[in-house]
Design a protein around this motif. Structure first.
Motif, PDB file in Angstrom:
ATOM      1  N   ASN A 192       0.778  -1.225  -0.068  1.00  0.00           N
ATOM      2  CA  ASN A 192      -0.020  -0.105   0.140  1.00  0.00           C
ATOM      3  C   ASN A 192       0.835   1.417  -0.206  1.00  0.00           C
ATOM      4  OD1 ASN A 192      -2.551  -1.453   0.105  1.00  0.00           O
ATOM      5  ND2 ASN A 192      -2.235  -1.795   2.230  1.00  0.00           N
ATOM      6  N   THR A 193       2.033   1.054  -0.729  1.00  0.00           N
ATOM      7  CA  THR A 193       2.991   2.337  -0.683  1.00  0.00           C
ATOM      8  C   THR A 193       2.615   3.126  -1.930  1.00  0.00           C
ATOM      9  OG1 THR A 193       4.924   1.318   0.702  1.00  0.00           O
ATOM     10  CG2 THR A 193       5.343   3.276  -0.723  1.00  0.00           C
ATOM     11  N   ARG A 194       2.195   4.341  -1.729  1.00  0.00           N
ATOM     12  CA  ARG A 194       1.534   5.148  -2.830  1.00  0.00           C
ATOM     13  C   ARG A 194       2.806   5.609  -3.592  1.00  0.00           C
ATOM     14  NH1 ARG A 194      -2.779   8.033  -4.090  1.00  0.00           N
ATOM     15  NH2 ARG A 194      -2.437   9.927  -5.493  1.00  0.00           N
ATOM     16  N   VAL A 195       2.830   5.388  -4.840  1.00  0.00           N
ATOM     17  CA  VAL A 195       3.941   5.942  -5.706  1.00  0.00           C
ATOM     18  C   VAL A 195       3.362   6.684  -6.799  1.00  0.00           C
ATOM     19  CG1 VAL A 195       5.143   3.567  -5.765  1.00  0.00           C
ATOM     20  CG2 VAL A 195       3.679   3.883  -7.428  1.00  0.00           C
ATOM     21  N   ILE A 196       4.206   7.712  -7.461  1.00  0.00           N
ATOM     22  CA  ILE A 196       4.001   8.609  -8.403  1.00  0.00           C
ATOM     23  C   ILE A 196       4.437   7.952  -9.909  1.00  0.00           C
ATOM     24  CG2 ILE A 196       4.490  10.839  -9.531  1.00  0.00           C
ATOM     25  CD1 ILE A 196       5.177  11.680  -6.458  1.00  0.00           C
ATOM     26  N   THR A 197       3.432   7.589 -10.550  1.00  0.00           N
ATOM     27  CA  THR A 197       3.786   6.744 -11.816  1.00  0.00           C
ATOM     28  C   THR A 197       4.077   7.402 -12.885  1.00  0.00           C
ATOM     29  OG1 THR A 197       1.215   6.863 -12.255  1.00  0.00           O
ATOM     30  CG2 THR A 197       2.207   4.879 -11.088  1.00  0.00           C
ATOM     31  N   LYS A 198       4.081   8.692 -12.916  1.00  0.00           N
ATOM     32  CA  LYS A 198       4.398   9.742 -13.967  1.00  0.00           C
ATOM     33  C   LYS A 198       6.028  10.098 -14.044  1.00  0.00           C
ATOM     34  CE  LYS A 198       0.106  11.774 -14.948  1.00  0.00           C
ATOM     35  NZ  LYS A 198      -0.519  13.219 -14.814  1.00  0.00           N
ATOM     36  N   ALA A 199       6.730   9.691 -12.862  1.00  0.00           N
ATOM     37  CA  ALA A 199       8.056  10.050 -12.780  1.00  0.00           C
ATOM     38  C   ALA A 199       8.856   8.974 -11.842  1.00  0.00           C
ATOM     39  CB  ALA A 199       8.448  11.326 -12.209  1.00  0.00           C
ATOM     40  N   MET A 200       9.508   7.964 -12.314  1.00  0.00           N
ATOM     41  CA  MET A 200      10.193   6.813 -11.594  1.00  0.00           C
ATOM     42  C   MET A 200      11.612   6.561 -12.020  1.00  0.00           C
ATOM     43  SD  MET A 200       7.266   4.129 -12.007  1.00  0.00           S
ATOM     44  CE  MET A 200       7.198   4.256 -13.969  1.00  0.00           C
ATOM     45  N   ASP A 201      12.429   6.065 -11.085  1.00  0.00           N
ATOM     46  CA  ASP A 201      13.836   5.603 -11.278  1.00  0.00           C
ATOM     47  C   ASP A 201      13.869   4.078 -11.395  1.00  0.00           C
ATOM     48  OD1 ASP A 201      14.997   8.294 -11.428  1.00  0.00           O
ATOM     49  OD2 ASP A 201      14.594   8.373  -8.904  1.00  0.00           O
TER      50      ASP A 201
END
Length: 230
Positions: A192-201
């Motif tokens: 349930n960790t929220r991630v930003i899918t528009k910018a990733m490494d």
């Protein structure tokens, strides 16, 4: 050098040593593409199916990759265990400079093995979405292998992987608004960790699986996606 596509990556394969040559006859299986290069010039040969490949004295030998062949630690193959019947070969060749990275072999293989699907929609009264790409990735070494309905049917699964063995910062552009996004494992389980899918490494050869939720399924493109991938 001979670079072969493997699941979610690429590997350099050496020729069979002489004392082992009799078992495999020098052939390696080719999943989607193989790239032969001397570092300055090369060619990518993309194919459909899994034929055997061997480069010898400047000649590419392509053969039917049979199952159940005898190996040094195996017994004789079972009767009729070979791939019998008519076999169809499909190839496309791309000359390039440098190695598979400069030749974009992975993109070439994807284009050959994943044909465009065209869906004709019936007339509907809903407004059409803006004219832009369904999914855009700004890094050519990041490949999208999956976009599908999640197993729990509570979102969509987007799976990406890195192909060049280097750290990469990625930006995604989508033609639909994302309500929520979480990174999961390959079984689509998340902490349930929220991630930003528009910018990733991405680290070298990393596979990322994202579960995304969207707030509107009425758009024309999402109707098509739901029809194709569900």
């Amino acid at each position: 050098m001979a670079w072969y596509e493997v699941p979610f990556g690429v590997i350099e394969r050496k020729p069979y040593p002489q004392d082992r040559y009799q078992w495999g006859k020098g052939n390696w299986p080719t999943l989607g593409w193989v790239d032969y290069t001397d570092g300055n010039l090369g060619i990518t040969l993309a194919n459909r199916g899994t034929p055997g490949h061997r480069l010898e004295d400047g000649v590419i030998n392509v053969s039917l990759l049979r199952s159940g062949t005898k190996h040094e630690w195996a017994t004789d193959p079972e009767p009729l265990s070979f791939d019998n019947g008519k076999q169809v070969y499909f190839f496309s060749i791309l000359p390039h400079k440098g190695d598979f990275r400069e030749g974009k072999s992975y993109q070439f293989g994807q284009e050959i093995n994943n044909e465009f699907l065209v869906c004709k929609e019936k007339f509907h009264s809903d407004s059409l979405p803006a004219n832009k790409s369904f999914l855009g990735i700004n890094a050519p070494n990041i490949i999208c292998s999956t976009f599908k309905l999640a197993e729990d049917r509570k979102g969509y699964i987007l799976r990406l992987y890195e192909t060049e063995g280097k750290h990469t910062e990625v930006s995604l552009k989508m033609s639909f608004k994302i309500e929520d996004g979480q990174e999961t494992d390959l079984l689509e389980q998340s902490d349930n960790t929220r991630v930003i899918t528009k910018a990733m490494d991405f680290i070298p050869f990393e596979i990322k699986t994202l579960k995304i939720k969207v707030n509107n399924l009425k758009g024309s493109k999402l109707k098509i996606a739901k029809k194709i991938w569900a």
